[in-house]
Design an enzyme around this catalytic site. Structure first.
Site, PDB file in Angstrom:
ATOM      1  N   TYR A 137      -4.667 -18.625   7.154  1.00 14.19           N
ATOM      2  CA  TYR A 137      -3.246 -18.951   7.051  1.00 14.19           C
ATOM      3  C   TYR A 137      -2.467 -18.062   8.015  1.00 14.19           C
ATOM      4  CZ  TYR A 137      -3.876 -21.453   2.598  1.00 14.19           C
ATOM      5  OH  TYR A 137      -4.235 -22.339   1.631  1.00 14.19           O
ATOM      6  N   HIS A 161      -3.483  -9.169   2.463  1.00 15.85           N
ATOM      7  CA  HIS A 161      -4.895  -9.462   2.671  1.00 15.85           C
ATOM      8  C   HIS A 161      -5.016 -10.690   3.568  1.00 15.85           C
ATOM      9  CE1 HIS A 161      -6.248  -7.379  -1.311  1.00 15.85           C
ATOM     10  NE2 HIS A 161      -5.993  -6.525  -0.348  1.00 15.85           N
ATOM     11  N   LYS A 211      -8.504  -2.881   6.306  1.00 19.16           N
ATOM     12  CA  LYS A 211      -9.428  -4.013   6.262  1.00 19.16           C
ATOM     13  C   LYS A 211      -8.716  -5.260   5.722  1.00 19.16           C
ATOM     14  CE  LYS A 211     -13.611  -1.292   5.375  1.00 19.16           C
ATOM     15  NZ  LYS A 211     -14.726  -1.078   4.434  1.00 19.16           N
ATOM     16  N   ARG A 252      -0.716  -2.268  -6.910  1.00 15.69           N
ATOM     17  CA  ARG A 252      -1.240  -3.488  -6.294  1.00 15.69           C
ATOM     18  C   ARG A 252      -2.138  -4.251  -7.271  1.00 15.69           C
ATOM     19  NH1 ARG A 252      -0.947  -3.934  -0.977  1.00 15.69           N
ATOM     20  NH2 ARG A 252      -3.098  -4.562  -0.545  1.00 15.69           N
ATOM     21  N   HIS A 257      -1.880   3.504  -5.800  1.00 17.03           N
ATOM     22  CA  HIS A 257      -2.463   2.245  -5.331  1.00 17.03           C
ATOM     23  C   HIS A 257      -2.578   1.229  -6.463  1.00 17.03           C
ATOM     24  CE1 HIS A 257      -5.178  -0.463  -3.126  1.00 17.03           C
ATOM     25  NE2 HIS A 257      -4.838   0.193  -2.040  1.00 17.03           N
ATOM     26  N   ARG A 267       0.838  -1.196   0.000  1.00  9.83           N
ATOM     27  CA  ARG A 267       0.000   0.000   0.000  1.00  9.83           C
ATOM     28  C   ARG A 267       0.879   1.255   0.000  1.00  9.83           C
ATOM     29  NH1 ARG A 267      -2.385  -3.722   3.456  1.00  9.83           N
ATOM     30  NH2 ARG A 267      -4.475  -4.374   2.818  1.00  9.83           N
TER      31      ARG A 267
END
Length: 415
Positions: A374, A364, A268, A340, A337, A240
């Site tokens: 994970y 994420h 988030k 990404r 951004h 980010r």
């Protein structure tokens, strides 16, 4: 006027199909070949829908009216009779139908989703997938079956929804394999089969050739050396923008070739809700950029210090401003951004790396087919290899943009 059994029986075929109406939405469709089909017209969620009730004379007028009344009763209770019919058909065909397995997967994932996400996933299943493949045995579905469904979504102009449907299909088939209902994986054949996603409020370059030309522009960027280094690392690391500009020297481990940082709690779907650092493997190329920059800024806290604020890091607009100087419209072409999205798209659809590896690199939250999270070190060796191949692939794109005759077609692809 209500139908009579005699009127239905004596209805003759015409050049075109036509309808004979009964009451309360029931009608019989008389086909040009003489076949007669019972249909019910009803409203659900403000939309007009049709329910097939059977074929005359197997289903008599009396039978059709009873089926009509039962269906209308379901609608009054908020239940779509078409959903009930599809679910019953899926159960009749066994637990290995796509609909049954997809609902199992949905129930497993439901606790991990926000309410809005859960609603969208269910709508996608019920509106775009179940009507066409829900009753099919999952082991029998082919890539062609799935592609037809995705193209049906795409053709109505919902390109982003089509891409989301492809991701959902991939997760459902992975769940089916984990639970040993199939060894089939037709989704893998669909890479690159859909048109690129529509541009959104975070525009991004997703075509490799365009990315190669951008990398050339970054290499010859004539602004400050620090900003050029920041631009060089953005496509290599695809973190980010706020995390890139706040990169700290103490978080860089040159010996292990890793950058470990803790994303803000406000982000988030982060992989690090418990404060455990997110690990970004550093390729040889990324380490090279950092080593060259270290003599210039290594005495301070931040890798990219502010030119105006003593002790601070580069400002939030630094990357976008540099992109604009390079000639990119950050509202339409590519923004900070966007690196990404660029990496996410090309690593998946062009180079063929596993989605969970890519998502983990994006910081994420990543879960397996059974909904289990994970941990931060999962597949770290494989992700290190992926990041090195990605860096090599970017080098190849840049060289190809400089010299179009350079052959780089298979460079960096997952093995």
């Amino acid at each position: 006027m209500a139908l009579t059994d005699t009127k239905v029986k004596n209805a003759k075929p015409a050049e075109k199909d036509y309808k004979l109406y009964d009451e309360r939405g029931l009608f019989v469709l008389v086909k040009a070949n003489g076949s007669k089909y019972w249909r019910l017209k009803y409203m659900k969620d403000g939309k007009e829908k049709l329910l097939a009730l059977g074929v005359y004379p197997d289903i008599s007028l009396k039978d059709a009216r009873e089926l009509r009344d039962a269906a209308r009763s379901q609608v009054a209770k908020g239940v779509d009779p078409n959903d009930t019919k599809r679910a019953a058909k899926a159960v009749q065909q066994g637990v290995n139908s796509f609909a049954v397995i997809a609902r199992e997967w949905y129930d497993k994932q439901l606790p991990t989703w926000a309410p809005a996400t859960a609603k969208k996933r269910l709508a996608l299943l019920e509106n775009d997938l179940f009507p066409w493949i829900g009753a099919r045995q999952i082991d029998e579905l082919t890539s062609r079956d799935l592609l037809e469904g995705l193209q049906r979504i795409e053709n109505r102009g919902a390109k982003d929804t089509a891409h989301n449907a492809r991701q959902v299909l991939s997760q459902i088939f992975r769940y089916a394999r984990v639970t040993q209902r199939t060894s089939n994986d037709p989704v893998q054949d669909l890479k690159g089969a859909l048109a690129p996603k529509l541009a959104n409020h975070r525009p991004a370059i997703t075509e490799p050739a365009d990315l190669g030309r951008m990398l050339v522009k970054i290499e010859i960027y004539n602004g400050s050396y620090i900003v050029r280094a920041l631009l060089a690392l953005c496509p290599l690391l695809f973190q980010r923008p706020g995390e890139m500009i706040a990169m700290r020297w103490e978080d860089i481990d040159f010996d292990l070739g890793e950058w470990r940082y803790i994303p803000p709690k406000t982000i988030k779907k982060t992989t690090c809700p418990d404060g455990i650092p997110h690990t970004v493997p550093l390729s040889k190329q990324a380490l090279g950029v950092l080593r060259e920059l270290q003599p210039l800024t290594g005495h301070g806290v931040y890798v990219f210090p502010s030119e105006r604020r003593q002790g601070g890091h580069a400002s939030a607009g630094t990357i976008n401003k540099a992109l604009q100087i390079m000639g990119y419209d950050t509202n339409k072409a590519h923004c900070a951004h966007g690196f990404r999205s660029t990496a996410r798209t090309i690593l998946d659809e062009v180079l063929g790396f596993r989605v969970e590896w890519i998502e983990h690199q994006l910081a994420h939250a990543v879960r397996d087919a059974l909904g289990r999270a994970y941990n931060r070190t999962t597949h770290l060796p494989q992700r290190k290899e992926m990041m090195q191949r990605w860096a090599d692939y970017l080098d190849a794109l840049r060289l190809q943009a400089q010299s179009p005759n350079v052959i780089t077609a298979n460079f960096g692809k997952a093995s």
